[in-house]
Write a protein that holds these residues in place. Structure first.
Motif, PDB file in Angstrom:
ATOM      1  N   LYS A   5       0.851  -1.192   0.000  1.00  0.00           N
ATOM      2  CA  LYS A   5       0.000   0.000   0.000  1.00  0.00           C
ATOM      3  C   LYS A   5       0.885   1.240   0.000  1.00  0.00           C
ATOM      4  O   LYS A   5       1.935   1.268   0.663  1.00  0.00           O
ATOM      5  N   ALA A   6       0.445   2.277  -0.710  1.00  0.00           N
ATOM      6  CA  ALA A   6       1.244   3.495  -0.774  1.00  0.00           C
ATOM      7  C   ALA A   6       0.366   4.669  -1.166  1.00  0.00           C
ATOM      8  O   ALA A   6      -0.826   4.516  -1.459  1.00  0.00           O
ATOM      9  N   TYR A   7       0.975   5.849  -1.173  1.00  0.00           N
ATOM     10  CA  TYR A   7       0.414   7.048  -1.779  1.00  0.00           C
ATOM     11  C   TYR A   7       1.386   7.502  -2.848  1.00  0.00           C
ATOM     12  O   TYR A   7       2.608   7.499  -2.627  1.00  0.00           O
ATOM     13  N   ALA A   8       0.838   7.886  -4.011  1.00  0.00           N
ATOM     14  CA  ALA A   8       1.690   8.264  -5.132  1.00  0.00           C
ATOM     15  C   ALA A   8       1.096   9.430  -5.895  1.00  0.00           C
ATOM     16  O   ALA A   8      -0.113   9.673  -5.870  1.00  0.00           O
ATOM     17  N   ALA A   9       1.981  10.153  -6.577  1.00  0.00           N
ATOM     18  CA  ALA A   9       1.561  11.148  -7.571  1.00  0.00           C
ATOM     19  C   ALA A   9       1.665  10.494  -8.938  1.00  0.00           C
ATOM     20  O   ALA A   9       2.698   9.927  -9.285  1.00  0.00           O
ATOM     21  N   GLN A  10       0.594  10.569  -9.714  1.00  0.00           N
ATOM     22  CA  GLN A  10       0.573   9.939 -11.033  1.00  0.00           C
ATOM     23  C   GLN A  10       1.072  10.872 -12.130  1.00  0.00           C
ATOM     24  O   GLN A  10       1.414  10.426 -13.222  1.00  0.00           O
ATOM     25  N   SER A  11       1.104  12.167 -11.852  1.00  0.00           N
ATOM     26  CA  SER A  11       1.613  13.145 -12.806  1.00  0.00           C
ATOM     27  C   SER A  11       2.018  14.389 -12.038  1.00  0.00           C
ATOM     28  O   SER A  11       1.731  14.512 -10.840  1.00  0.00           O
ATOM     29  N   GLU A  12       2.652  15.323 -12.712  1.00  0.00           N
ATOM     30  CA  GLU A  12       3.125  16.530 -12.035  1.00  0.00           C
ATOM     31  C   GLU A  12       1.993  17.456 -11.620  1.00  0.00           C
ATOM     32  O   GLU A  12       2.212  18.385 -10.838  1.00  0.00           O
ATOM     33  N   THR A  13       0.795  17.207 -12.128  1.00  0.00           N
ATOM     34  CA  THR A  13      -0.344  18.055 -11.767  1.00  0.00           C
ATOM     35  C   THR A  13      -1.341  17.343 -10.854  1.00  0.00           C
ATOM     36  O   THR A  13      -2.318  17.960 -10.423  1.00  0.00           O
ATOM     37  N   SER A  14      -1.104  16.076 -10.567  1.00  0.00           N
ATOM     38  CA  SER A  14      -2.074  15.317  -9.768  1.00  0.00           C
ATOM     39  C   SER A  14      -1.733  15.391  -8.285  1.00  0.00           C
ATOM     40  O   SER A  14      -0.585  15.603  -7.893  1.00  0.00           O
ATOM     41  N   LYS A  15      -2.747  15.206  -7.460  1.00  0.00           N
ATOM     42  CA  LYS A  15      -2.559  15.112  -6.024  1.00  0.00           C
ATOM     43  C   LYS A  15      -2.039  13.715  -5.671  1.00  0.00           C
ATOM     44  O   LYS A  15      -2.201  12.756  -6.438  1.00  0.00           O
ATOM     45  N   LEU A  16      -1.442  13.605  -4.512  1.00  0.00           N
ATOM     46  CA  LEU A  16      -1.081  12.283  -4.017  1.00  0.00           C
ATOM     47  C   LEU A  16      -2.349  11.524  -3.667  1.00  0.00           C
ATOM     48  O   LEU A  16      -3.274  12.069  -3.070  1.00  0.00           O
ATOM     49  N   ALA A  17      -2.378  10.245  -4.041  1.00  0.00           N
ATOM     50  CA  ALA A  17      -3.576   9.436  -3.842  1.00  0.00           C
ATOM     51  C   ALA A  17      -3.167   7.990  -3.598  1.00  0.00           C
ATOM     52  O   ALA A  17      -2.043   7.581  -3.908  1.00  0.00           O
ATOM     53  N   PRO A  18      -4.082   7.164  -3.044  1.00  0.00           N
ATOM     54  CA  PRO A  18      -3.750   5.759  -2.792  1.00  0.00           C
ATOM     55  C   PRO A  18      -3.259   5.047  -4.052  1.00  0.00           C
ATOM     56  O   PRO A  18      -3.747   5.294  -5.157  1.00  0.00           O
ATOM     57  N   PHE A  19      -2.303   4.161  -3.840  1.00  0.00           N
ATOM     58  CA  PHE A  19      -1.632   3.467  -4.943  1.00  0.00           C
ATOM     59  C   PHE A  19      -1.118   2.146  -4.390  1.00  0.00           C
ATOM     60  O   PHE A  19      -0.707   2.068  -3.232  1.00  0.00           O
ATOM     61  N   SER A  20      -1.156   1.108  -5.178  1.00  0.00           N
ATOM     62  CA  SER A  20      -0.591  -0.167  -4.745  1.00  0.00           C
ATOM     63  C   SER A  20       0.358  -0.692  -5.815  1.00  0.00           C
ATOM     64  O   SER A  20       0.185  -0.432  -7.007  1.00  0.00           O
ATOM     65  N   PHE A  21       1.369  -1.393  -5.358  1.00  0.00           N
ATOM     66  CA  PHE A  21       2.376  -1.957  -6.273  1.00  0.00           C
ATOM     67  C   PHE A  21       3.021  -3.148  -5.576  1.00  0.00           C
ATOM     68  O   PHE A  21       2.805  -3.405  -4.385  1.00  0.00           O
ATOM     69  N   ASP A  22       3.843  -3.879  -6.298  1.00  0.00           N
ATOM     70  CA  ASP A  22       4.533  -5.045  -5.753  1.00  0.00           C
ATOM     71  C   ASP A  22       5.976  -4.710  -5.438  1.00  0.00           C
ATOM     72  O   ASP A  22       6.740  -4.301  -6.337  1.00  0.00           O
ATOM     73  N   ARG A  23       6.349  -4.831  -4.179  1.00  0.00           N
ATOM     74  CA  ARG A  23       7.751  -4.739  -3.808  1.00  0.00           C
ATOM     75  C   ARG A  23       8.472  -5.995  -4.311  1.00  0.00           C
ATOM     76  O   ARG A  23       7.902  -7.080  -4.327  1.00  0.00           O
ATOM     77  N   ARG A  24       9.735  -5.839  -4.697  1.00  0.00           N
ATOM     78  CA  ARG A  24      10.505  -6.966  -5.194  1.00  0.00           C
ATOM     79  C   ARG A  24      10.774  -7.987  -4.089  1.00  0.00           C
ATOM     80  O   ARG A  24      10.713  -7.671  -2.889  1.00  0.00           O
ATOM     81  N   GLU A  25      11.078  -9.204  -4.499  1.00  0.00           N
ATOM     82  CA  GLU A  25      11.481 -10.235  -3.557  1.00  0.00           C
ATOM     83  C   GLU A  25      12.836  -9.862  -2.957  1.00  0.00           C
ATOM     84  O   GLU A  25      13.713  -9.354  -3.655  1.00  0.00           O
ATOM     85  N   PRO A  26      13.019 -10.100  -1.662  1.00  0.00           N
ATOM     86  CA  PRO A  26      14.302  -9.762  -1.029  1.00  0.00           C
ATOM     87  C   PRO A  26      15.461 -10.549  -1.638  1.00  0.00           C
ATOM     88  O   PRO A  26      15.326 -11.728  -1.983  1.00  0.00           O
ATOM     89  N   ARG A  27      16.584  -9.876  -1.783  1.00  0.00           N
ATOM     90  CA  ARG A  27      17.832 -10.500  -2.215  1.00  0.00           C
ATOM     91  C   ARG A  27      18.621 -10.956  -0.986  1.00  0.00           C
ATOM     92  O   ARG A  27      18.273 -10.591   0.141  1.00  0.00           O
ATOM     93  N   PRO A  28      19.702 -11.724  -1.149  1.00  0.00           N
ATOM     94  CA  PRO A  28      20.432 -12.240   0.021  1.00  0.00           C
ATOM     95  C   PRO A  28      20.919 -11.172   0.985  1.00  0.00           C
ATOM     96  O   PRO A  28      21.021 -11.420   2.192  1.00  0.00           O
ATOM     97  N   ASP A  29      21.226  -9.955   0.491  1.00  0.00           N
ATOM     98  CA  ASP A  29      21.740  -8.903   1.383  1.00  0.00           C
ATOM     99  C   ASP A  29      20.659  -7.916   1.810  1.00  0.00           C
ATOM    100  O   ASP A  29      20.971  -6.866   2.369  1.00  0.00           O
ATOM    101  N   ASP A  30      19.408  -8.253   1.585  1.00  0.00           N
ATOM    102  CA  ASP A  30      18.309  -7.318   1.845  1.00  0.00           C
ATOM    103  C   ASP A  30      17.733  -7.437   3.250  1.00  0.00           C
ATOM    104  O   ASP A  30      17.744  -8.512   3.864  1.00  0.00           O
ATOM    105  N   VAL A  31      17.167  -6.302   3.687  1.00  0.00           N
ATOM    106  CA  VAL A  31      16.397  -6.224   4.921  1.00  0.00           C
ATOM    107  C   VAL A  31      14.977  -5.809   4.549  1.00  0.00           C
ATOM    108  O   VAL A  31      14.780  -4.820   3.834  1.00  0.00           O
ATOM    109  N   SER A  32      13.986  -6.562   5.001  1.00  0.00           N
ATOM    110  CA  SER A  32      12.581  -6.205   4.794  1.00  0.00           C
ATOM    111  C   SER A  32      12.093  -5.437   6.015  1.00  0.00           C
ATOM    112  O   SER A  32      12.314  -5.861   7.156  1.00  0.00           O
TER     113      SER A  32
END
Length: 351
Positions: A5-32
């Protein structure tokens, strides 16, 4: 992949609004990390409005991130599940150039990877920042938050804090030095606290009479109204350092003249051309230095958090539900915050 879950701007003139996306799978040196708090920086506004012409939409801002570790990769040794940690303005660099090997990843010769609006060096996707419920970051770019620090108030230290701490340390501010802080916003009020903790005599330069009492409250020894010609004349050749936090073009010459010989004027807020031009004679005639500084490397980012814990330094904050982020942006543009908004990410998780 992990739905986020996130908030994002879709363009330079848009307001921030709810947005969803997929975070990548952790790599061996990653911290979630599950994000608890995220500071709001004026840079976030610049990117969401494409003020610098390099925004890639959608933009999920946020580079003052505090949260708890939920998982670690097989190669991680510095962090464990349950740790309170922070992520600042960058999440990667080449790691092999002279700057990176010196712990100055912000000056990576190939360019650092920003926490948002940066290109991932491995899969070439765009990075999304801390206006979200979780993040995955290489352990090299994750710092420990000392138990003594309030996690919410610690968030802006990862940008406003390190941006002012790093140059004061690099240029050797010490006890007895006279330091001028130009500007009394999120950066300026942290600059006062750090300079005082280093033993300096601190003067705030502000255009506003209304900020005099507040500057003293923050710990400034003196306040100079920069629009008062007499006060500026009296300040001539008085200061060892100027820490300039003003983010818009302004006349540097009066402040250069306030420096002693061998004095140093450090820009940390301005990224645009200097206007009006600097009078070179003010530099040459007194061997003064006009310098710049960008955040800090990862060792120094850990150092500033530890320094804050040792000296009881925190950022003055106003807590915010993410649903009110657009109103907060408008207030920031007017300077109507003392001195940093911090988003309580529970407002996103519970939405």
């Amino acid at each position: 992949m992990s739905n986020t879950k996130a908030y994002a701007a879709q363009s330079e003139t848009s307001k921030l609004a709810p947005f969803s996306f997929d975070r990548r799978e952790p790599r061996p040196d990653d911290v979630s990390i599950e994000i608890d708090y995220c500071g709001v920086c004026h840079t976030d506004i610049h990117f969401t409005q494409n003020d610098w012409g390099n925004s890639v939409f959608p933009v999920v801002p946020g580079h003052e991130i505090i949260g708890r570790v939920t998982a670690v990769g097989s190669d991680v040794t510095r962090h464990k599940v349950g740790d309170v940690v922070g992520v600042g303005c960058m999440v990667d660099s080449c790691r092999t150039c002279s700057a990176c090997e010196s712990g100055l990843e912000q000056y990576c010769l190939e360019g650092m990877t920003g926490t948002y609006n940066g290109e991932d060096r491995h899969d070439h996707t765009m990075t999304f920042g801390g206006y979200s419920d979780k993040v995955v970051v290489s352990e090299r770019f994750v710092v420990k938050v000392p138990e003594k620090l309030d996690p919410a108030a610690a968030a802006p230290i990862l940008c406003a804090g390190i941006t002012t701490y790093s140059p004061l340390r690099h240029y050797g501010v010490k006890a007895g030095d006279k330091v001028g802080i130009i500007g009394m916003g999120g950066l300026g009020h942290m600059g006062v606290k750090f300079a005082k903790a280093l033993g300096a005599e601190v003067t705030i330069f502000t255009r506003s009479e209304s900020k005099v009492s507040e500057a003293k409250k923050q710990g400034a020894d003196h306040v100079i109204i920069s629009t008062d010609e007499k006060q500026m004349e009296d300040a001539a050749q008085s200061f060892d350092f100027m820490l300039d936090t003003v983010p818009v073009p302004h006349d540097l010459n009066p402040y250069l003249n306030a420096l002693k010989f061998d004095g140093t004027h450090i820009l940390v807020g301005l990224l645009q051309p200097i206007e009006p031009p600097v009078e070179a004679g003010a530099l040459v005639g007194k061997r003064r230095v006009l310098a710049g500084s960008l955040i800090g490397g990862m060792p120094e980012t850990q150092e500033v958090l530890d320094f804050c814990a040792e000296h009881d330094i925190t950022c003055d904050i106003e807590m915010l539900d993410i649903q009110n982020i657009n109103d907060a942006y408008e207030r920031m543009k007017k300077g109507d915050v003392k001195y940093r908004f911090v988003i309580d990410m529970a407002s996103l998780k519970n939405a």
